[in-house]
Scaffold this motif. Structure first.
Motif, short mmCIF file in Angstrom:
data_model
loop_
_atom_site.label_atom_id
_atom_site.label_comp_id
_atom_site.label_asym_id
_atom_site.label_seq_id
_atom_site.Cartn_x
_atom_site.Cartn_y
_atom_site.Cartn_z
N HIS A 303 24.31 -1.83 103.68
CA HIS A 303 24.44 -2.46 104.99
C HIS A 303 24.09 -1.56 106.17
CE1 HIS A 303 26.17 -6.16 103.37
NE2 HIS A 303 26.79 -5.38 102.50
N VAL A 304 23.98 -0.26 105.94
CA VAL A 304 23.60 0.66 107.01
C VAL A 304 22.28 1.35 106.71
CG1 VAL A 304 24.35 2.64 108.42
CG2 VAL A 304 26.04 1.00 107.57
N GLY A 305 21.95 1.51 105.44
CA GLY A 305 20.69 2.14 105.06
C GLY A 305 20.83 3.62 104.74
N ILE A 306 22.05 4.08 104.46
CA ILE A 306 22.28 5.48 104.14
C ILE A 306 21.69 5.82 102.78
CG2 ILE A 306 24.07 7.21 103.69
CD1 ILE A 306 23.79 6.34 106.65
N THR A 307 20.95 6.91 102.69
CA THR A 307 20.37 7.35 101.41
C THR A 307 21.01 8.63 100.90
OG1 THR A 307 18.61 8.56 102.56
CG2 THR A 307 18.15 6.28 101.92
N ARG A 308 21.82 9.27 101.72
CA ARG A 308 22.59 10.46 101.31
C ARG A 308 24.00 10.35 101.88
NH1 ARG A 308 20.83 16.66 102.60
NH2 ARG A 308 19.53 16.32 100.74
N PHE A 309 25.00 10.48 101.01
CA PHE A 309 26.39 10.44 101.46
C PHE A 309 27.01 11.80 101.20
CE2 PHE A 309 30.93 10.07 100.70
CZ PHE A 309 31.35 9.34 101.80
N MET A 310 27.56 12.42 102.27
CA MET A 310 28.21 13.71 102.15
C MET A 310 29.67 13.57 102.55
SD MET A 310 25.23 16.24 103.59
CE MET A 310 26.03 17.73 102.99
N MET A 311 30.56 13.82 101.59
CA MET A 311 31.99 13.70 101.84
C MET A 311 32.52 15.01 102.41
SD MET A 311 35.12 12.77 99.23
CE MET A 311 34.75 11.00 99.25
N TYR A 312 33.11 14.92 103.60
CA TYR A 312 33.72 16.07 104.26
C TYR A 312 35.14 16.22 103.74
CZ TYR A 312 35.78 18.66 108.23
OH TYR A 312 36.45 19.55 109.03
N VAL A 313 35.35 17.26 102.92
CA VAL A 313 36.66 17.47 102.31
C VAL A 313 36.88 18.97 102.11
CG1 VAL A 313 35.71 17.12 99.95
CG2 VAL A 313 38.16 16.89 100.36
N PRO A 314 38.05 19.51 102.52
CA PRO A 314 39.11 18.82 103.26
C PRO A 314 38.85 18.83 104.75
CG PRO A 314 39.78 21.07 102.83
CD PRO A 314 38.42 20.90 102.20
N LEU A 315 39.55 17.95 105.48
CA LEU A 315 39.42 17.97 106.94
C LEU A 315 40.19 19.16 107.52
CD1 LEU A 315 39.44 15.07 109.40
CD2 LEU A 315 41.01 16.95 109.81
N SER A 316 41.30 19.50 106.91
CA SER A 316 42.09 20.65 107.32
C SER A 316 42.48 21.40 106.05
CB SER A 316 43.31 20.19 108.12
OG SER A 316 43.97 21.28 108.71
N THR A 317 43.36 22.37 106.15
CA THR A 317 43.72 23.17 104.99
C THR A 317 44.48 22.36 103.95
OG1 THR A 317 43.77 25.19 106.28
CG2 THR A 317 45.00 25.19 104.22
N MET A 318 43.97 22.39 102.71
CA MET A 318 44.63 21.78 101.56
C MET A 318 44.62 22.79 100.42
SD MET A 318 43.15 17.87 101.30
CE MET A 318 44.31 17.47 99.97
N PRO A 319 45.53 22.65 99.45
CA PRO A 319 45.48 23.52 98.27
C PRO A 319 44.11 23.45 97.59
CG PRO A 319 47.57 22.35 98.34
CD PRO A 319 46.70 21.77 99.42
N HIS A 320 43.60 24.60 97.24
CA HIS A 320 42.26 24.69 96.67
C HIS A 320 42.11 23.82 95.43
CE1 HIS A 320 38.47 26.35 95.45
NE2 HIS A 320 38.96 27.10 94.49
N GLU A 321 43.13 23.77 94.59
CA GLU A 321 43.01 23.01 93.35
C GLU A 321 42.86 21.51 93.61
OE1 GLU A 321 47.46 23.82 94.03
OE2 GLU A 321 45.56 24.93 94.18
#
Length: 350
Positions: A303-321
């Motif tokens: 519906h938008v035409g995105i051909t690459r999706f990049m997930m930004y994770v984490p937004l702030s500090t989270m446990p590495h595991e």
């Protein structure tokens, strides 16, 4: 359809202990995240450039170069390079070096950045923000096109028939334009014929569809082959085995990070209701179990035409595991679902 990860290599206080890990430790952790992303079959990993105490990656090319010999397939990109306050010659050299180390997997996402710390740090006037970007992208593209360059601008010393080395492995080092969602940046990318990546971090992602169309219209007007253009999304997200577990795990650090930025920028207080609204199907948070996240990405592609999706994770500090597990699920559970469904859909619509 490419699936990947974005990290700003954050070092904010742990929400439970208040402990702030060192920049060195967080950089080593993100190298491990890149290696895992490669191993589970993700396509791209991006590192954002920042010059603040709570972000550890002021030099994305250096961090990516540490991961390059430990990976085999994944593409390695900045996300973004703050081009308005950077020397394009040095940017090109750094990423050409990364391209050599990775044997042709480097990319640059050039943007103007949403923070301003780099301007006084490198001696630039924030009032020249727009002019600096336009000059620097012009020079960066010239450096990509030719080994020897002659160029003159208003802010950087002129270059008179000088060679710039090393040259990248790729014939044309990929350069994307990063955009916060303005019409001006979409048109600029289209006129230049460069791939575009949009920071889709709020509101309804489908509202970006007209912007993608504007981008393609500008590209067509400039004589570029629209069928070859790529459009990416940088979107906040988190994957766990269960949707409610994902939400409960991701919310506390996300709230802390959003409210820290909110105090600086005058945003409204970010609470659980704001978070839950954004993770609905029509919202911009990609938080849930693998099927939930996959279906939202598929919807974005259709519906938008995105051909690459990049997930930004984490937004702030989270446990590495926990971050590692989210990356693992993104690669082993989400990406296969998305690729299979999009391949079928594209075959049906040809």
């Amino acid at each position: 359809m490419e699936i990947g990860v974005t990290s700003f290599v954050e070092t904010k206080p742990d929400i439970e202990t208040g402990i702030v890990i060192s920049h060195a430790q967080r950089i080593r952790e993100v190298v491990e995240e890149i290696v895992l992303a490669d191993r589970v079959g993700l396509d791209v990993f991006g590192i954002g450039e920042h010059h603040r105490e709570d972000y550890a990656a002021s030099s994305p090319a250096v961090v990516l170069s540490a991961a390059a010999p430990l990976t085999k397939r994944i593409r390695l990109t900045s996300a973004v390079t703050v081009l308005s306050s950077a020397d394009p010659v040095r940017v090109f050299q750094d990423f050409a070096t990364l391209d050599g180390i990775s044997d042709g997997r480097a990319e640059i996402i050039a943007g103007r950045g949403s923070f301003i710390e780099s301007f006084p740090l490198f001696g630039y006037d924030l009032h020249d923000y727009e002019e600096l970007f336009n000059e620097n992208i012009e020079l960066l593209l010239k450096l990509r096109e030719s080994e020897k360059v002659t160029w003159r601008g208003g802010h950087r010393p002129a270059i008179h028939n000088l060679g710039v080395y090393p040259r990248p492995v790729q014939d044309s080092l990929p350069i994307w334009i990063g955009s916060g969602g303005t019409q001006e940046s979409a048109v600029r990318a289209g006129l230049l014929g460069l791939p575009l990546i949009l920071a889709i971090i709020g509101g309804s992602p489908t509202h970006f569809a007209p912007l993608v169309q504007l981008y393609k219209k500008a590209a067509a007007h400039a004589g570029h082959d629209v069928s070859r253009l790529q459009v990416g999304s940088h979107s906040i997200g988190f994957v766990a085995e269960d949707t409610e577990l994902a939400a409960d795990t991701f919310f506390p650090s996300t709230q802390a990070g959003m409210n820290k930025l909110g105090k600086e920028r005058g945003w409204a207080y970010y609470d659980r209701s704001s978070f839950d609204a954004a993770r609905r199907f029509e919202g911009a948070l990609y938080v849930g179990d693998p099927e939930t996240v996959a279906q939202k990405i598929i919807h974005l592609r259709k519906h938008v035409g995105i051909t690459r999706f990049m997930m930004y994770v984490p937004l702030s500090t989270m446990p590495h595991e926990l971050v590692m597990r989210a990356i693992e699920l993104l690669g082993t559970e989400v990406a296969p679902r998305v690729r299979e469904e999009i391949a079928k859909w594209e075959a049906e619509t040809e």
